[in-house]
Design a protein around this motif. Structure first.
Motif, short mmCIF file in Angstrom:
data_model
loop_
_atom_site.label_atom_id
_atom_site.label_comp_id
_atom_site.label_asym_id
_atom_site.label_seq_id
_atom_site.Cartn_x
_atom_site.Cartn_y
_atom_site.Cartn_z
N ILE A 25 13.89 1.71 17.82
CA ILE A 25 14.10 1.92 16.39
C ILE A 25 12.77 1.65 15.68
O ILE A 25 12.23 0.55 15.79
CB ILE A 25 15.19 0.98 15.84
N GLY A 26 12.25 2.66 15.02
CA GLY A 26 10.98 2.52 14.32
C GLY A 26 11.18 2.35 12.84
O GLY A 26 12.01 3.04 12.24
N LEU A 27 10.43 1.44 12.25
CA LEU A 27 10.46 1.20 10.80
C LEU A 27 9.06 1.42 10.25
O LEU A 27 8.11 0.75 10.64
CB LEU A 27 10.89 -0.23 10.48
N ALA A 28 8.93 2.37 9.35
CA ALA A 28 7.62 2.66 8.74
C ALA A 28 7.85 3.47 7.47
O ALA A 28 8.96 3.93 7.20
CB ALA A 28 6.72 3.42 9.71
N ARG A 29 6.78 3.67 6.72
CA ARG A 29 6.90 4.43 5.47
C ARG A 29 7.12 5.91 5.73
O ARG A 29 7.61 6.63 4.86
CB ARG A 29 5.65 4.23 4.61
N ARG A 30 6.75 6.37 6.91
CA ARG A 30 6.94 7.80 7.22
C ARG A 30 7.39 7.96 8.67
O ARG A 30 7.13 7.11 9.52
CB ARG A 30 5.65 8.57 6.99
N ARG A 31 8.06 9.06 8.93
CA ARG A 31 8.52 9.37 10.27
C ARG A 31 7.34 9.84 11.14
O ARG A 31 6.31 10.26 10.62
CB ARG A 31 9.58 10.47 10.24
N ASN A 32 7.55 9.78 12.42
CA ASN A 32 6.56 10.28 13.37
C ASN A 32 7.19 11.47 14.09
O ASN A 32 8.05 11.31 14.96
CB ASN A 32 6.19 9.18 14.36
N ALA A 33 6.78 12.67 13.69
CA ALA A 33 7.40 13.89 14.23
C ALA A 33 7.17 14.02 15.73
O ALA A 33 8.05 14.51 16.46
CB ALA A 33 6.85 15.11 13.51
N ALA A 34 6.02 13.58 16.22
CA ALA A 34 5.73 13.69 17.65
C ALA A 34 6.68 12.84 18.48
O ALA A 34 7.13 13.24 19.56
CB ALA A 34 4.28 13.28 17.92
N LEU A 35 7.03 11.65 17.97
CA LEU A 35 7.99 10.81 18.68
C LEU A 35 9.37 11.46 18.70
O LEU A 35 10.09 11.38 19.71
CB LEU A 35 8.08 9.43 18.03
N ASP A 36 9.75 12.10 17.60
CA ASP A 36 11.02 12.83 17.59
C ASP A 36 11.03 13.90 18.68
O ASP A 36 12.02 14.07 19.39
CB ASP A 36 11.24 13.49 16.23
N ASP A 37 9.93 14.61 18.81
CA ASP A 37 9.84 15.67 19.83
C ASP A 37 9.99 15.09 21.23
O ASP A 37 10.70 15.67 22.07
CB ASP A 37 8.51 16.41 19.71
N VAL A 38 9.33 13.98 21.49
CA VAL A 38 9.39 13.35 22.81
C VAL A 38 10.82 12.91 23.12
O VAL A 38 11.34 13.14 24.22
CB VAL A 38 8.42 12.16 22.89
N SER A 39 11.46 12.27 22.16
CA SER A 39 12.80 11.74 22.40
C SER A 39 13.81 12.87 22.60
O SER A 39 14.69 12.78 23.46
CB SER A 39 13.23 10.84 21.25
N ARG A 40 13.68 13.95 21.82
CA ARG A 40 14.61 15.07 21.98
C ARG A 40 14.40 15.78 23.32
O ARG A 40 15.37 16.15 23.99
CB ARG A 40 14.43 16.07 20.83
N ALA A 41 13.15 15.98 23.70
CA ALA A 41 12.86 16.71 24.94
C ALA A 41 13.43 16.01 26.17
O ALA A 41 13.88 16.67 27.11
CB ALA A 41 11.35 16.90 25.10
N ALA A 42 13.41 14.67 26.15
CA ALA A 42 13.88 13.92 27.31
C ALA A 42 15.22 13.23 27.05
O ALA A 42 15.67 12.44 27.90
CB ALA A 42 12.84 12.89 27.71
N ALA A 43 15.84 13.51 25.92
CA ALA A 43 17.13 12.89 25.55
C ALA A 43 17.05 11.37 25.60
O ALA A 43 17.91 10.70 26.17
CB ALA A 43 18.25 13.41 26.46
N LEU A 44 15.99 10.83 24.98
CA LEU A 44 15.79 9.38 24.95
C LEU A 44 16.21 8.83 23.60
O LEU A 44 15.95 9.45 22.56
CB LEU A 44 14.32 9.05 25.22
N PRO A 45 16.88 7.67 23.58
CA PRO A 45 17.41 7.13 22.32
C PRO A 45 16.31 6.61 21.39
O PRO A 45 15.60 5.67 21.72
CB PRO A 45 18.34 6.00 22.77
N LEU A 46 16.18 7.26 20.23
CA LEU A 46 15.19 6.88 19.23
C LEU A 46 15.79 7.03 17.85
O LEU A 46 16.45 8.03 17.56
CB LEU A 46 13.94 7.76 19.34
N GLN A 47 15.57 6.03 17.01
CA GLN A 47 15.89 6.14 15.59
C GLN A 47 14.62 5.85 14.80
O GLN A 47 13.83 4.99 15.19
CB GLN A 47 16.96 5.13 15.16
N GLN A 48 14.45 6.55 13.70
CA GLN A 48 13.34 6.28 12.79
C GLN A 48 13.90 6.07 11.39
O GLN A 48 14.73 6.87 10.93
CB GLN A 48 12.32 7.42 12.79
N HIS A 49 13.46 5.01 10.75
CA HIS A 49 13.91 4.70 9.40
C HIS A 49 12.69 4.56 8.50
O HIS A 49 11.76 3.80 8.82
CB HIS A 49 14.73 3.41 9.39
N GLU A 50 12.69 5.29 7.41
CA GLU A 50 11.58 5.22 6.46
C GLU A 50 11.80 4.02 5.55
O GLU A 50 12.77 3.96 4.80
CB GLU A 50 11.51 6.52 5.66
#
Length: 249
Positions: A29-54
């Motif tokens: 679970i990532g917490l930051a002012r902005r999302r990281n699109a590259a991490l979203d791509d990695v997690s979707r490609a390998a079906a890995l659990p990731l949440q991002q919260h702005e």
């Protein structure tokens, strides 16, 4: 399932650490002012659990409420360990006293010191009755242990974070490991800000230029590997003040 909450995951060391910890048996679970699109791509490609919260971690007046709501909205069944990595930080203002911007002073202390304390407090409160092991790692700095001209605000924030860690070690909350770790000098945007600083405000600027031009900066990826291994080793105590450069690779 292990749950990793990482602040400042959108770039630098935080991003490298999130990438390293992404795994089928880990929820990141990532917490930051902005999302990281590259991490979203990695997690979707390998079906890995990731949440991002702005989330703006410097907005401390609402931080406890926002983080508490986030924790309450998570599913805790099957979570054996929760890790909070307080990585987000700022080196600004780089200036000697009398030349420091007041707004930057407040923002720095909020982000470097107050936010980690609030997040730690909220996590411990929320998980007190849950059967999970709690692990909190503060990303500190050698500047919290040694004074640097031009970095008085940064030094104060990191020193406060170190001493908070020591003091929590005296309290010894149940099922808690907590440490404050200086990761060394890493090739990130923060180092670029240091190299771009006014020499009148930061007399050690030539030394940091030397580090850069002579290849003496560690990569964020290599540091993230070592921090991830440390987190997963189970060797963290409670109240430890550590320097990655002094630890066995």
């Amino acid at each position: 399932m292990k749950r990793f909450i990482i602040t400042g995951h959108s770039s630098g060391l935080g991003e490298a650490l999130a990438r390293r910890l992404l795994a089928p048996e880990h929820e990141v679970i990532g917490l930051a002012r902005r999302r990281n699109a590259a991490l979203d791509d990695v997690s979707r490609a390998a079906a890995l659990p990731l949440q991002q919260h702005e989330l703006d971690l410097s907005e401390v007046s609402t931080l406890d409420e926002c983080f508490t709501d986030l924790l309450a909205g998570l599913e805790w069944d099957g979570i054996t360990d929760v890790y909070l990595v307080n990585n987000a930080g700022t080196v600004q203002p780089i200036a000697v006293p009398g030349r420091q911007d007041p707004d930057e002073v407040v923002a720095a202390l909020q982000l470097n010191l107050i936010a980690p304390v609030l997040l730690s407090n909220a996590l411990l409160r929320h998980t007190e009755a849950l059967p999970v092991q709690r692990h909190i790692l503060h990303i500190s700095s050698g500047a919290g242990r040694k004074p640097y001209s031009g970095w008085s605000v940064y030094c104060a924030g990191k020193s406060g974070l170190d001493h908070y860690t020591r003091s929590v070690g005296q309290d010894q909350p149940a099922r808690l490991q907590m440490a404050s770790l200086a990761p060394g000098i890493i090739d990130t945007d923060m180092q670029q800000q240091i190299r771009d600083s006014d020499p009148d405000d930061f007399p050690l600027r030539p030394q940091f230029l030397h580090y850069y031009h002579h290849g003496e900066l560690s990569s964020a990826d290599s540091v993230a590997v070592r921090i991830a291994d440390f987190l997963l080793s189970g060797s963290m105590g409670c109240g430890d003040i550590l320097d990655l450069r002094d630890m066995e690779p």
